[in-house]
Design an enzyme around this catalytic site. Structure first.
Site, PDB file in Angstrom:
ATOM      1  N   VAL A 118      39.199  44.678  36.587  1.00 47.18           N
ATOM      2  CA  VAL A 118      40.352  44.226  37.370  1.00 47.18           C
ATOM      3  C   VAL A 118      39.927  42.830  37.829  1.00 47.18           C
ATOM      4  CG1 VAL A 118      41.771  44.623  39.415  1.00 47.18           C
ATOM      5  CG2 VAL A 118      41.022  46.563  38.028  1.00 47.18           C
ATOM      6  N   PRO A 119      40.338  41.795  37.083  1.00 50.50           N
ATOM      7  CA  PRO A 119      39.689  40.491  37.156  1.00 50.50           C
ATOM      8  C   PRO A 119      40.058  39.629  38.361  1.00 50.50           C
ATOM      9  CG  PRO A 119      41.468  40.413  35.575  1.00 50.50           C
ATOM     10  CD  PRO A 119      41.381  41.832  36.054  1.00 50.50           C
ATOM     11  N   CYS A 120      39.604  40.034  39.527  1.00 51.89           N
ATOM     12  CA  CYS A 120      39.847  39.251  40.730  1.00 51.89           C
ATOM     13  C   CYS A 120      39.150  37.892  40.656  1.00 51.89           C
ATOM     14  CB  CYS A 120      39.439  40.029  41.977  1.00 51.89           C
ATOM     15  SG  CYS A 120      37.753  40.632  41.965  1.00 51.89           S
ATOM     16  N   HIS A 121      38.178  37.752  39.752  1.00 57.56           N
ATOM     17  CA  HIS A 121      37.513  36.452  39.597  1.00 57.56           C
ATOM     18  C   HIS A 121      38.469  35.397  39.039  1.00 57.56           C
ATOM     19  CE1 HIS A 121      36.905  38.398  35.648  1.00 57.56           C
ATOM     20  NE2 HIS A 121      36.933  37.166  35.145  1.00 57.56           N
ATOM     21  N   ARG A 122      39.607  35.804  38.489  1.00 52.32           N
ATOM     22  CA  ARG A 122      40.583  34.870  37.932  1.00 52.32           C
ATOM     23  C   ARG A 122      41.554  34.337  38.980  1.00 52.32           C
ATOM     24  NH1 ARG A 122      41.659  38.713  32.729  1.00 52.32           N
ATOM     25  NH2 ARG A 122      39.555  38.515  31.853  1.00 52.32           N
TER      26      ARG A 122
END
Length: 170
Positions: free
Chosen positions: A133-137
């Protein structure tokens, strides 16, 4: 409750992943293990972590991502728990393609709650399944790198790994 845990060595540290036997329910960096365990406790109450090699093939998918197959993350089934709002934010995160970013404000707009920028940020910070769940994006206004539970150096690395040009970002 028994949960299955594996660890994966990566260029940015050891990753711990936890499965409920069907879905990925936690993924975090080893040095963030206390945070991961606290989120799992909040969700499951008492639980035991049992070592497992590549549960449900999840570790293989994570390794494939780190080898450059960004689509490998899309194949990972997740079970995140959380409130209805948090799950809405986390679903929107999974729709951000690898190699791109979105601001907190744009993400709030995408879920139909343009004034909920801070709530979106809080949901990001409670994401139990980092990278998948790419919260880094998600980035700050003005394309600044802000907040990442695993640390900004890792966020920077993950974005660069996905081909995001970070020259103009802090």
């Amino acid at each position: 409750m028994n949960l299955l845990m594996d660890s994966i060595e990566t260029r940015i540290g050891t990753i711990l992943l936890v499965s409920d036997g069907e879905n990925l329910c936690a993924l975090d960096f080893e040095d963030c293990g206390d945070r991961m365990r606290a989120l799992l406790h909040k969700r499951y109450g008492d639980f035991s972590l049992c070592r497992a090699d590549d549960p449900q093939g999840l570790s293989s998918h994570i390794r494939a991502y780190f080898a450059g197959n960004y689509g490998a993350l899309d194949k990972i089934p997740t079970s995140t728990g959380g409130t209805a709002f948090q799950r809405q934010v986390w679903r929107a995160l999974r729709a951000i393609p690898a190699g791109s970013t979105v601001s907190y404000g744009k993400l709030a707009e995408r879920i139909g709650k343009p004034k909920a920028v801070r709530a979106v940020g809080l949901a990001n910070s409670l994401n139990p399944v980092a990278i998948v769940v790419p919260c880094h994006r998600v980035i700050g206004a003005g394309a600044t790198l802000t907040g990442y539970a695993g640390g900004l150096q890792r966020k920077r690395w993950l974005l660069a790994h996905e081909g995001v040009d970070l020259k103009d970002r802090n």
